[in-house]
Every structure is written in structure tokens, then in C-alpha cells.
Scaffold this motif. Structure first.
Motif, PDB file in Angstrom:
ATOM      1  N   GLU A  56     -27.500 -52.313 -38.524  1.00 43.26           N
ATOM      2  CA  GLU A  56     -27.327 -52.454 -37.083  1.00 43.26           C
ATOM      3  C   GLU A  56     -28.310 -53.485 -36.541  1.00 43.26           C
ATOM      4  OE1 GLU A  56     -27.080 -49.559 -33.100  1.00 43.26           O
ATOM      5  OE2 GLU A  56     -27.872 -48.786 -34.991  1.00 43.26           O
ATOM      6  N   GLY A  57     -27.864 -54.229 -35.538  1.00 42.02           N
ATOM      7  CA  GLY A  57     -28.741 -55.200 -34.894  1.00 42.02           C
ATOM      8  C   GLY A  57     -28.561 -55.181 -33.389  1.00 42.02           C
ATOM      9  N   LYS A  58     -29.648 -55.395 -32.680  1.00 37.79           N
ATOM     10  CA  LYS A  58     -29.613 -55.461 -31.224  1.00 37.79           C
ATOM     11  C   LYS A  58     -30.703 -56.397 -30.755  1.00 37.79           C
ATOM     12  CE  LYS A  58     -28.233 -53.831 -27.130  1.00 37.79           C
ATOM     13  NZ  LYS A  58     -26.857 -53.980 -26.607  1.00 37.79           N
ATOM     14  N   GLY A  59     -30.313 -57.535 -30.197  1.00 34.65           N
ATOM     15  CA  GLY A  59     -31.312 -58.480 -29.705  1.00 34.65           C
ATOM     16  C   GLY A  59     -32.184 -59.003 -30.826  1.00 34.65           C
ATOM     17  N   SER A  60     -33.473 -58.755 -30.732  1.00 32.80           N
ATOM     18  CA  SER A  60     -34.422 -59.239 -31.740  1.00 32.80           C
ATOM     19  C   SER A  60     -34.731 -58.209 -32.822  1.00 32.80           C
ATOM     20  CB  SER A  60     -35.741 -59.647 -31.057  1.00 32.80           C
ATOM     21  OG  SER A  60     -35.558 -60.809 -30.277  1.00 32.80           O
ATOM     22  N   TRP A  61     -33.948 -57.123 -32.876  1.00 31.26           N
ATOM     23  CA  TRP A  61     -34.263 -56.039 -33.800  1.00 31.26           C
ATOM     24  C   TRP A  61     -33.120 -55.731 -34.746  1.00 31.26           C
ATOM     25  CZ3 TRP A  61     -39.033 -53.765 -34.118  1.00 31.26           C
ATOM     26  CH2 TRP A  61     -39.948 -54.114 -33.099  1.00 31.26           C
ATOM     27  N   LEU A  62     -33.461 -55.491 -36.011  1.00 34.28           N
ATOM     28  CA  LEU A  62     -32.528 -55.029 -37.035  1.00 34.28           C
ATOM     29  C   LEU A  62     -32.929 -53.618 -37.476  1.00 34.28           C
ATOM     30  CD1 LEU A  62     -31.952 -58.027 -39.509  1.00 34.28           C
ATOM     31  CD2 LEU A  62     -30.180 -56.776 -38.260  1.00 34.28           C
ATOM     32  N   THR A  63     -31.940 -52.830 -37.883  1.00 32.43           N
ATOM     33  CA  THR A  63     -32.205 -51.489 -38.399  1.00 32.43           C
ATOM     34  C   THR A  63     -31.542 -51.352 -39.768  1.00 32.43           C
ATOM     35  OG1 THR A  63     -32.209 -50.597 -36.153  1.00 32.43           O
ATOM     36  CG2 THR A  63     -31.985 -49.017 -37.957  1.00 32.43           C
ATOM     37  N   ASP A  64     -32.282 -50.763 -40.745  1.00 32.14           N
ATOM     38  CA  ASP A  64     -31.725 -50.636 -42.085  1.00 32.14           C
ATOM     39  C   ASP A  64     -31.133 -49.248 -42.320  1.00 32.14           C
ATOM     40  OD1 ASP A  64     -33.760 -48.846 -42.800  1.00 32.14           O
ATOM     41  OD2 ASP A  64     -34.900 -50.318 -43.950  1.00 32.14           O
ATOM     42  N   ASN A  65     -30.630 -49.036 -43.532  1.00 33.36           N
ATOM     43  CA  ASN A  65     -29.937 -47.798 -43.869  1.00 33.36           C
ATOM     44  C   ASN A  65     -30.858 -46.589 -43.911  1.00 33.36           C
ATOM     45  OD1 ASN A  65     -30.992 -49.281 -46.099  1.00 33.36           O
ATOM     46  ND2 ASN A  65     -30.040 -47.840 -47.506  1.00 33.36           N
TER      47      ASN A  65
END
Length: 397
Positions: free
Chosen positions: A26-35
Motif C-alpha cells: 500500500e502507498g499513500k503520498g510519501s509513505w509505503l506500507t509492507d506486508n
């Protein structure tokens, strides 16, 4: 060899680069999220691809709307987003003609073909193109041959002939390579992969004057430096010059596969059969590209990019001074921190492994870091990255 994490089974993915055993979900703006639910402050943004950050609302709206209307009617027909984006590009540049492609390498391949075709018509078959040491123009055989990256001339030998290498910011090194076979000079206004090395205004203006006087085309590869990255819509606009041909990629699609080859009326000499592509100008991608460009040219946006570039510059200079590093360089929001020692890869790994939040950095050369944040990155996110980087440097140095 490390075993994959429990929920990462990547055996069917062809190995082309070492990847950490995690999946970005997932990504939002300047941030990514991993599993695993871990968040990362992303200062790579897909190597300057996501110019408006992850999941930009305007891009999503354009993609959704167009997907319900028309996806790919074939390049044998015009479509509305293709025309709209072409007009946006020509109305805001010195060019009159646009060809759309899927990647920066394709756009550069098209630029090479266009220059050679122009040479056939206007310069008795001249075909040689002068490029530059440490340049990067793509991963096709021709664009690898055009690139000045060490070792690329033998990796898939024999290379495509016709590319001579000069030194950036050294006009004499260009002049001594010119012969009656010379059709064009091709360069990145900022050498990104080469270590974020900007051309100087003096060099660009002298080069443009020299090429005009000698009936040589000037091609700017703005795959990385274009589309707002330097604080201008196009990087060449920083230098007070007008090139003959320009390639765009990465940022023009904001994360979707889109690129463009732009040319002046005088340079646009393709005839039917010379150039094409199954997806060129397809409405799904060009609708997204139009949303990207419309956001970039909105009042105040590019001025904000310039201000954010100055903030990043000042933060990197302060870090350099604190840790006795070698300074920084770049333009706009394409910048590098000169480390002075080969700790780039270590910093990248430390940043990714940092807890609770990671930070994603890039080291195209062992002794420097490259920064390519979203153009709409928040000022506080620039400061947050700088704080994280200070932590990493204390560990690495």
C-alpha cells in the motif's frame, strides 16, 4: 542464501536484482506500507516515477473515469486523452509534435531513430550521436550503447555503433568528436544515474549555440529530470535554451507506464512506417498523464517544488557539515549527498531496516545518496527524513 519470509514466495519472479524479502502492499503520498504493516518514508518514489506521490487522487480519478469509457482503441485512431496531453505538452514547451511510448528507454530509442532519419534527409546520411560519459539513456541495445555507464559497451556485445562519448560541461570534448557523420548531441540536463551531476548554464548555452551553427540536433533526455523534477516543468527551461528533441518518461505518468518523444516541427520527419507501437498514446495512460501535467502546471505548484528543493538542499548541507561529508548537489527535488566514503549501500540497508518506521533511500554510486521524493512532499517529511538520516549516519560513520 536467506530463506524467504513466511509469506513471500517469489520463486517464479525472474531474478534481475537483489530484493529484500518483503512485499509492498500500500502507498499513500510519501509513505509505503509492507506486508508486515511496517511503514516507510519513501524518498525513492519509484526512481522519480511517482512525481505526485503514491495513489494521487487526481490520477486515480482520471484512471477510473477513463477505464469505464475507453482503454485501447488501437493506435490506428486518435483518442481524446492522447490529443489533450499532446496539447498540454506542446502548449507548455518549445516543441510542436509528440509521440507517446511506454518507457523512457523507448522514448530515447525513438529520439535516436528520429535523429538518424533527420540525418538521412538533411545531412547526407549522418548518423553519429555524441553522448556523455556517466550518462544513462535506458536498457535497450541502442540506449545502452548511447549510455556512458561503465561496462555497458561489452555487456551484450556487439554494441550498436554510432555513439561517441564526451565529457559533461566540457564543450571542447564535444567539438573534437564532431565529423561530417555527426547528426546530434544527446544529454541529460542532470545526470541522475551518474550521481546527480547537473549541466551548467554556460555549457548548455554554448552547446546549443555550437550545435545550431553546425547543423547538429540537440536532444535532451529528461526521463528523470523532466516533469517538474528540477522546479521547472522541463529541465531545459532552467538554461534559457530550446532543444530540437526531448524525451520524457517516469514522472509524466506519475506511476503508470507512459513516456513521450517531443520534437520541433523541423525535426519531426518520421513518415508512416518509421515509428509505432501497440500501446502508443492509449487513452488509459494518456488520461493519467494529462492529470499529472495539469497538476504540475497548476498555479504555485512549481514554485513550491523550488522551495522544497531549497529546503532539502539546506538540510543536506547541514548534515554534510555535521558529519564532515562532501556536500550536496542537484536541481530542485533531484539531489545527492556526497558521502566521501563508500557507505551508500549500508545507509540504504540501515534505512530500510530502521524501526518503527523505515526510510527508503537510493545509492547509485557507493559514495553518495540520491533523493527523489514526491514533488508534493511535505516540508515536515523532508525534515523527518533528515532526522532519520542523521540517525543512520551515526550508525554507519
Amino acid at each position: 542464501m536467506n530463506q524467504p519470509a513466511h509469506n513471500v514466495d517469489s520463486h517464479s519472479v525472474m531474478y534481475i536484482t537483489p530484493r529484500p524479502e518483503l512485499i509492498m502492499v500500500e502507498g499513500k503520498g510519501s509513505w509505503l506500507t509492507d506486508n508486515n504493516g511496517k511503514r516507510y518514508l519513501d524518498f525513492l518514489q519509484g526512481w522519480a516515477v511517482n512525481c505526485l506521490g503514491h495513489c494521487n487522487p487526481g490520477m486515480i480519478a482520471a484512471l477510473n473515469s477513463q477505464a469505464h469509457q475507453l482503454i485501447s482503441p488501437s493506435p490506428a485512431f486518435y483518442n481524446e486523452p492522447m490529443i489533450r496531453l499532446s496539447n498540454l505538452l506542446t502548449d507548455n514547451s518549445c516543441f510542436q509534435k509528440v509521440f507517446f511510448a511506454n518507457s523512457g528507454a523507448e522514448a530515447n530509442e525513438g529520439a535516436i531513430k528520429l535523429a538518424r532519419k533527420w540525418g538521412q534527409i538533411n545531412k547526407s546520411g549522418a548518423f553519429e550521436i555524441i553522448t556523455f560519459d556517466h550518462s544513462f539513456h535506458g536498457r535497450t541495445l541502442a540506449t545502452m550503447s548511447a549510455s556512458g555507464k561503465e561496462g555497458w559497451d561489452t555487456m551484450f556485445a556487439p554494441q550498436v555503433p554510432g555513439f561517441l562519448k564526451a565529457d559533461l560541461n566540457d564543450l571542447e570534448s564535444v567539438q573534437k568528436l564532431v565529423t561530417k557523420r555527426t547528426v546530434a548531441v544527446m544529454l541529460e540536463p542532470v545526470q541522475g544515474e551518474g550521481g546527480v551531476i547537473p549541466a551548467t548554464t554556460e555549457f548548455m548555452q554554448a552547446l546549443r549555440k555550437f550545435t545550431k551553427e553546425n547543423n547538429i540536433l540537440l536532444i535532451v533526455d529528461e526521463v528523470q529530470a523532466g516533469c517538474g523534477r528540477t522546479g521547472k516543468l522541463f529541465a531545459y527551461q532552467n538554461f534559457g535554451i530550446e532543444p530540437d528533441i526531448m524525451s520524457l518518461g517516469k514522472g509524466i505518468g506519475g506511476g503508470v507506464p507512459l513516456a513521450a518523444l517531443l520534437a520541433t516541427e523541423a525535426a519531426a520527419c518520421f513518415v508512416p512506417g518509421d515509428q509505432g507501437g501497440t500501446y502508443n498514446g492509449n487513452p488509459l495512460m494518456t488520461a493519467v498523464g494529462a492529470s499529472v501535467i495539469e497538476q504540475l502546471i497548476a498555479p504555485g505548484f512549481l514554485e513550491a517544488v523550488q522551495a522544497k528543493g531549497e529546503l532539502l538542499r539546506s538540510e543536506l548541507l547541514a548534515i554534510s557539515q555535521e558529519f564532515g561529508l562532501g556536500g550536496e548537489r542537484g536541481m530542485g527535488l533531484l539531489r545527492a549527498l556526497i558521502l566521501g566514503k563508500d557507505i551508500g549501500a549500508k545507509l540504504v540497508e540501515l534505512g530500510r531496516n530502521r524501526s518503527p518506521d523505515g526510510v527508503l533511500l537510493n545509492s547509485p554510486r557507493p559514495n553518495l545518496l540520491r533523493f527523489m521524493p514526491a514533488l508534493n512532499v511535505e516540508d515536515d517529511e523532508i525534515r523527518q527524513m533528515s532526522g532519520m538520516l542523521r540517525e543512520l549516519l551515526k550508525q554507519a560513520v
